[in-house]
Design a protein around this motif. Structure first.
Motif, PDB file in Angstrom:
ATOM      1  N   UNK A   1      -4.499  45.347 -30.251  1.00  0.00           N
ATOM      2  CA  UNK A   1      -4.008  46.530 -30.973  1.00  0.00           C
ATOM      3  C   UNK A   1      -5.057  47.651 -31.023  1.00  0.00           C
ATOM      4  N   UNK A   2      -6.317  47.267 -31.070  1.00  0.00           N
ATOM      5  CA  UNK A   2      -7.367  48.295 -31.144  1.00  0.00           C
ATOM      6  C   UNK A   2      -7.497  49.082 -29.846  1.00  0.00           C
ATOM      7  N   UNK A   3      -6.822  48.638 -28.783  1.00  0.00           N
ATOM      8  CA  UNK A   3      -6.909  49.333 -27.501  1.00  0.00           C
ATOM      9  C   UNK A   3      -5.619  50.009 -27.057  1.00  0.00           C
ATOM     10  N   UNK A   4      -4.641  50.081 -27.954  1.00  0.00           N
ATOM     11  CA  UNK A   4      -3.378  50.724 -27.550  1.00  0.00           C
ATOM     12  C   UNK A   4      -3.568  52.211 -27.227  1.00  0.00           C
ATOM     13  N   UNK A   5      -4.563  52.832 -27.836  1.00  0.00           N
ATOM     14  CA  UNK A   5      -4.845  54.244 -27.546  1.00  0.00           C
ATOM     15  C   UNK A   5      -5.129  54.475 -26.068  1.00  0.00           C
ATOM     16  N   UNK A   6      -5.622  53.453 -25.367  1.00  0.00           N
ATOM     17  CA  UNK A   6      -5.984  53.622 -23.954  1.00  0.00           C
ATOM     18  C   UNK A   6      -4.772  53.908 -23.073  1.00  0.00           C
ATOM     19  N   UNK A   7      -3.568  53.589 -23.548  1.00  0.00           N
ATOM     20  CA  UNK A   7      -2.367  53.877 -22.744  1.00  0.00           C
ATOM     21  C   UNK A   7      -2.238  55.361 -22.439  1.00  0.00           C
ATOM     22  N   UNK A   8      -2.649  56.190 -23.391  1.00  0.00           N
ATOM     23  CA  UNK A   8      -2.499  57.638 -23.221  1.00  0.00           C
ATOM     24  C   UNK A   8      -3.824  58.383 -23.308  1.00  0.00           C
ATOM     25  N   UNK A   9      -4.916  57.669 -23.606  1.00  0.00           N
ATOM     26  CA  UNK A   9      -6.165  58.361 -23.864  1.00  0.00           C
ATOM     27  C   UNK A   9      -7.346  57.907 -23.021  1.00  0.00           C
ATOM     28  N   UNK A  10      -7.127  57.007 -22.063  1.00  0.00           N
ATOM     29  CA  UNK A  10      -8.222  56.557 -21.202  1.00  0.00           C
ATOM     30  C   UNK A  10      -7.767  56.594 -19.751  1.00  0.00           C
ATOM     31  N   UNK A  11      -8.731  56.686 -18.846  1.00  0.00           N
ATOM     32  CA  UNK A  11      -8.388  56.704 -17.418  1.00  0.00           C
ATOM     33  C   UNK A  11      -7.594  55.449 -17.061  1.00  0.00           C
ATOM     34  N   UNK A  12      -8.064  54.310 -17.572  1.00  0.00           N
ATOM     35  CA  UNK A  12      -7.396  53.038 -17.269  1.00  0.00           C
ATOM     36  C   UNK A  12      -6.993  52.381 -18.574  1.00  0.00           C
ATOM     37  N   UNK A  13      -5.709  52.151 -18.760  1.00  0.00           N
ATOM     38  CA  UNK A  13      -5.243  51.518 -19.997  1.00  0.00           C
ATOM     39  C   UNK A  13      -5.678  50.061 -20.022  1.00  0.00           C
ATOM     40  N   UNK A  14      -5.745  49.505 -21.229  1.00  0.00           N
ATOM     41  CA  UNK A  14      -6.152  48.102 -21.342  1.00  0.00           C
ATOM     42  C   UNK A  14      -5.150  47.178 -20.657  1.00  0.00           C
ATOM     43  N   UNK A  15      -3.903  47.617 -20.534  1.00  0.00           N
ATOM     44  CA  UNK A  15      -2.888  46.746 -19.917  1.00  0.00           C
ATOM     45  C   UNK A  15      -3.065  46.726 -18.396  1.00  0.00           C
ATOM     46  N   UNK A  16      -3.285  47.905 -17.805  1.00  0.00           N
ATOM     47  CA  UNK A  16      -3.607  47.936 -16.376  1.00  0.00           C
ATOM     48  C   UNK A  16      -4.920  47.188 -16.121  1.00  0.00           C
ATOM     49  N   UNK A  17      -5.893  47.411 -16.981  1.00  0.00           N
ATOM     50  CA  UNK A  17      -7.204  46.787 -16.789  1.00  0.00           C
ATOM     51  C   UNK A  17      -7.114  45.267 -16.867  1.00  0.00           C
ATOM     52  N   UNK A  18      -6.318  44.777 -17.800  1.00  0.00           N
ATOM     53  CA  UNK A  18      -6.160  43.326 -17.925  1.00  0.00           C
ATOM     54  C   UNK A  18      -5.578  42.745 -16.632  1.00  0.00           C
ATOM     55  N   UNK A  19      -4.568  43.414 -16.073  1.00  0.00           N
ATOM     56  CA  UNK A  19      -3.971  42.939 -14.820  1.00  0.00           C
ATOM     57  C   UNK A  19      -4.999  42.959 -13.690  1.00  0.00           C
ATOM     58  N   UNK A  20      -5.735  44.065 -13.590  1.00  0.00           N
ATOM     59  CA  UNK A  20      -6.755  44.159 -12.535  1.00  0.00           C
ATOM     60  C   UNK A  20      -7.789  43.051 -12.721  1.00  0.00           C
ATOM     61  N   UNK A  21      -8.199  42.836 -13.964  1.00  0.00           N
ATOM     62  CA  UNK A  21      -9.258  41.858 -14.228  1.00  0.00           C
ATOM     63  C   UNK A  21      -8.801  40.433 -13.894  1.00  0.00           C
TER      64      UNK A  21
END
Lengths: 378, 378
Positions: B273-293
């Motif tokens: 939950x602390x990373x939901x902001x990354x969906x609209x506020x970071x180059x790579x969202x935590x959800x994309x990053x998790x898949x890549x990782x």
């Protein structure tokens, strides 16, 4: 209960609505042409969009019907309206996107700037147009003509003889469209979203770079764009969206002439390649905006989130080279690049995805987007 | 052929992987607990994640298995490894997220700063800890404890008598965790992504604001964060990710004490939950990053795309009030707000979505995010 949007057509535009639909809580249902298409994940039906019964059956379970393309025939659209289906964009607007002669006529009625044009039914009329326009012109078949097909530059009327012969055999009759060869300095695209209740949202005008008749890259906003240029492009976009009562996304492809005029080239009434940059470079992507617009929900802000965004299309290389390894190489080289794929088998010249990069410096952003895309070129 | 990621658990975290998976060309397959869950669109199986046969059958058709939550039992994880399934994060890392006593022990071994703590097996040991720490402490059941459950502030050892009684009856035996009551000024969260081959990507530390034991909003990056604070938080995140060989996203919840120390509070080995902001506020969202990782693909840039992003959780109101109308009102009022929904029926206090807003001015961004969320409060 979630709002349900039906999309006719299972291509990449429908595919790219999936993510925004999930986030908005919209249930996306896709009528795909065949199994395994780009939007297969959201496909709830497979069938022929030219068949009224197929589309009517599909439309029964949705709140709004929209499109991945503009090819649904008018008789099918009429049957949908008759059955009480909410269709966005509507048949009247789609008719303008389906026929380039209708488009030129309507643009003239709306007072939009456009190249000189004429409807010509035989070689004599075409020759007269050529004589009036320096001996060269562009001839187009009014229907079809996607991605450079059905378009021909001619310098003698005889060069369109085969098309006139085909016209003569076409029971619907009709004419060819001839347009002056515009002396343009570059091509631009203006996107506007409009919802049924009238609200519009205007994206910044962008520059589109074509290679071999296909969009190769988009620079957003259009570089070197004066305040006046941006305002004129926006005014054209809004005038067309309102004049044709477009609902959903509208893209207006424009020529910028060497004498600094903007002329309407083509229209698309759906999300458009020229707006793919909005997925990573605007507050509201064109795919989210299209869903909001066709559902008559309040529109999102269309403003860019970065000074510059560049989109580079990824064209498929030889089919035997898998995309996975290329994507990994592109990601390793350009950790800023946003990779978007269409779930299509690679084939030379086929658009299989695109890359978006955003940032403060246009040259740097363009360099990085092209560098990431270069892993897919052969 | 597309890479296939299997996700155990059909909640909102799995749901929010759908969009990034579509764009990356990853085939997401979800083992949902029941039909109609948040991630239903990607559900390819429904079953009990505590049953090894169910999970093994599901894992047969994926390249990598990952999780929507940390509750898959160790014996199921062991069976997966035995069968040759690539499991990320692995059982060793998950064990630390599954048991708070194991977590405290491992943090101590890694030399991580944390509150004073002890494993206590009876009231006498608990009283001794209380006597040493000013007469008050936090008692936790090592397993479970999600969203404030299984956590109790006590000022007398007798207040945990029921838990000690339960322990005595538990065949596995064990102990309760007791921690000093930290005098913290605020709570922070540090996210790190790590791929199996070792690469890490470090997000900026954020401030998390809790209300009634539930995360209410997140300010990203953490305001008033000194260079030193950011560096210390990042170092803690990387040390834990590497020390535990976490693969995928790791969130480290931290206390910032009034004397400017950072202490590890909790860990989560998944998008958080602390990373939901990354969906609209970071180059790579935590959800994309998790898949890549978890796929061991090169990681994307974790940097913010705006000066400030604020995420506000949307808690469900009375079930009889549909969300649709509220979303429309929120969208109309705040065209910048990015609305994310989880496809859950509203119930008081239940997280049913969140709002992200990004921009240049923190006060303005926070105001707009809260304004949009206010349409969902009663």
């Amino acid at each position: 209960m979630a709002l349900r949007v039906g999309v006719v057509g299972g291509g990449q535009l429908a595919r790219m609505m999936i993510g925004p639909a999930v986030e908005l809580g919209v249930e996306l249902r896709v009528l795909a042409e065949e199994p395994g298409m780009s939007a297969a994940l959201a496909a709830t039906a497979v069938g022929d969009y030219r068949d009224a019964d197929t589309v009517l059956a599909f439309a029964r379970d949705v709140d709004v019907l929209t499109f991945d393309h503009e090819h649904v025939p008018q008789d099918v659209l009429a049957a949908l309206l008759e059955a009480g289906v909410a269709v966005h964009p509507g048949p009247g607007a789609l008719a303008v996107a389906q026929d380039k002669l209708v488009m030129r006529t309507r643009m003239a009625e709306l007072g939009m700037p456009q190249p000189d044009w004429a409807a010509v039914t035989d070689a004599e009329e075409l020759q007269a147009f050529l004589d009036d326009h320096g001996g060269r012109a562009v001839v187009k078949t009014p229907r079809g003509g996607y991605d450079g097909k059905g378009v021909r530059v001619v310098s003698a009327a005889t060069e369109a003889d085969d098309w006139f012969a085909a016209l003569a055999e076409d029971a619907r009759g009709g004419a060819l469209l001839v347009e002056e060869l515009v002396d343009f300095s570059r091509e631009l695209a203006q996107q506007v979203a409009r919802r049924p209740s009238g609200e519009v949202a205007v994206y910044p005008v962008v520059e589109t770079v074509q290679r071999d008749g296909v969009c190769a890259e988009v620079l957003a906003p259009a570089p070197h764009g004066s305040e006046r240029l941006r305002a004129v492009a926006a005014d054209i976009g809004v005038a067309i969206a309102e004049g044709l009562a477009v609902t959903g996304m509208l893209a207006v492809e424009l020529f910028e002439t060497t004498d600094e005029r903007l002329l309407v080239n083509e229209l698309a009434m759906r999300p458009h390649n020229s707006g793919h940059w909005t997925q990573d470079g605007a507050v509201t992507s064109q795919f989210e905006q299209h869903l909001r617009a066709v559902l008559d929900l309040p529109l999102g802000r269309p403003e860019p989130t970065a000074a510059w965004s560049v989109m580079v299309n990824v064209l498929g290389g030889p089919a035997e080279q898998p995309l996975d390894a290329r994507f990994a190489a592109a990601m390793a080289d350009q950790p800023d690049a946003k990779v978007h794929t269409y779930g299509k088998a690679p084939r030379p010249g086929r658009k299989v995805g695109h890359i978006n990069v955003s940032g403060d410096d246009l040259d740097d952003v363009a360099y990085r987007a092209r560098a990431a895309a270069s892993f897919f070129q052969d």
